[in-house]
Design a protein around this motif. Structure first.
Motif, mmCIF file in Angstrom:
data_model
loop_
_atom_site.group_PDB
_atom_site.id
_atom_site.type_symbol
_atom_site.label_atom_id
_atom_site.label_comp_id
_atom_site.label_asym_id
_atom_site.label_seq_id
_atom_site.Cartn_x
_atom_site.Cartn_y
_atom_site.Cartn_z
ATOM 1 N N VAL A 43 0.873 -1.167 0.000
ATOM 2 C CA VAL A 43 0.000 0.000 0.000
ATOM 3 C C VAL A 43 0.911 1.219 0.000
ATOM 4 O O VAL A 43 1.826 1.329 0.820
ATOM 5 N N THR A 44 0.657 2.153 -0.917
ATOM 6 C CA THR A 44 1.486 3.352 -1.011
ATOM 7 C C THR A 44 1.232 4.246 0.197
ATOM 8 O O THR A 44 0.232 4.087 0.904
ATOM 9 N N ILE A 77 7.484 1.518 -1.055
ATOM 10 C CA ILE A 77 7.549 0.484 -0.014
ATOM 11 C C ILE A 77 8.335 1.073 1.142
ATOM 12 O O ILE A 77 9.530 1.322 1.043
ATOM 13 N N ALA A 78 7.642 1.316 2.220
ATOM 14 C CA ALA A 78 8.284 1.913 3.393
ATOM 15 C C ALA A 78 9.055 0.856 4.150
ATOM 16 O O ALA A 78 8.584 -0.264 4.346
ATOM 17 N N SER A 79 10.242 1.200 4.596
ATOM 18 C CA SER A 79 11.081 0.264 5.331
ATOM 19 C C SER A 79 10.392 -0.186 6.617
ATOM 20 O O SER A 79 9.819 0.619 7.342
ATOM 21 N N GLY A 80 10.440 -1.475 6.864
ATOM 22 C CA GLY A 80 9.852 -2.034 8.070
ATOM 23 C C GLY A 80 8.386 -2.380 7.944
ATOM 24 O O GLY A 80 7.796 -2.982 8.831
ATOM 25 N N VAL A 114 14.033 -1.575 3.367
ATOM 26 C CA VAL A 114 14.529 -0.864 2.197
ATOM 27 C C VAL A 114 15.889 -0.251 2.547
ATOM 28 O O VAL A 114 15.984 0.558 3.468
ATOM 29 N N HIS A 115 16.901 -0.681 1.806
ATOM 30 C CA HIS A 115 18.267 -0.165 2.019
ATOM 31 C C HIS A 115 18.551 0.889 0.950
ATOM 32 O O HIS A 115 18.457 0.608 -0.244
#
Length: 178
Positions: A43-44, A77-80, A114-115
């Motif tokens: 989900v954005t 895609i948000a990290s975590g 996300v790195h």
């Protein structure tokens, strides 16, 4: 026979019957190691549902993909955050050239890490992942690490092609770790 009752925790959705699987965790990981394409659903930040295809490699029971820094995946895609991942598993061999045989599937929830571009050297993760990117894009790639959680939901993995026509035989719920 048990019924999953905690949909907020990683695992099968509520009301999915958990039965003795005909496929093992090890068999699922072997399929994931062999495959290379997955669809990540997320989900954005503004609440829109999206899915994106990625080429991935497994390293130490995690999936890694390298994406362009300006891609939908890198930006949304948000990290975590948790994502859904579906991996199609080719079936049928020569028979698939003659008959419309759908792929088997492995679906699971994963934590996405996300790195940022340049923060992870692609070659340090995997030579195979490094080989997916042209040399000039390796340092600029954003690496998305997918950590599977809960259970794999499979369809058609570890069963004959004929049994894929019978959902009660073709479905399985398998723990991510054994």
């Amino acid at each position: 026979m048990a019924i999953a009752t905690h949909p907020q925790k990683p695992g099968p959705p509520a009301a999915v019957e958990i039965t003795t699987p005909r496929v093992t965790t090890e068999q699922v990981w072997k399929q994931l190691d062999t495959a290379s394409f997955a669809v990540i659903s997320y989900v954005t930040p503004v609440g829109e549902a999206r899915s994106s295809g990625v080429v991935y490699k497994t390293v130490a029971r995690q999936l890694y993909t390298a994406v362009a820094p300006d891609s939908w995946k890198a930006r949304h895609i948000a990290s975590g955050k948790r994502v859904s991942v579906t991996v199609p598993v080719r079936r049928g061999g020569v028979l698939a050239l003659v008959l419309p045989i759908p792929p088997a599937t492995i679906t699971f929830q994963a934590k996405a890490i996300v790195h940022a571009a340049g923060s992870v050297k692609v070659g340090s993760l995997s030579k195979e992942l490094e080989s997916l990117l042209p040399v000039e894009r390796r340092d600029a790639a954003v690496i998305i690490e997918l950590v599977p959680e809960g259970h794999f939901l499979t369809y058609g993995v570890g069963v004959s092609l004929m049994d894929m026509r019978k959902p009660e035989l073709a479905r399985a719920v398998v723990p991510v770790s054994s």
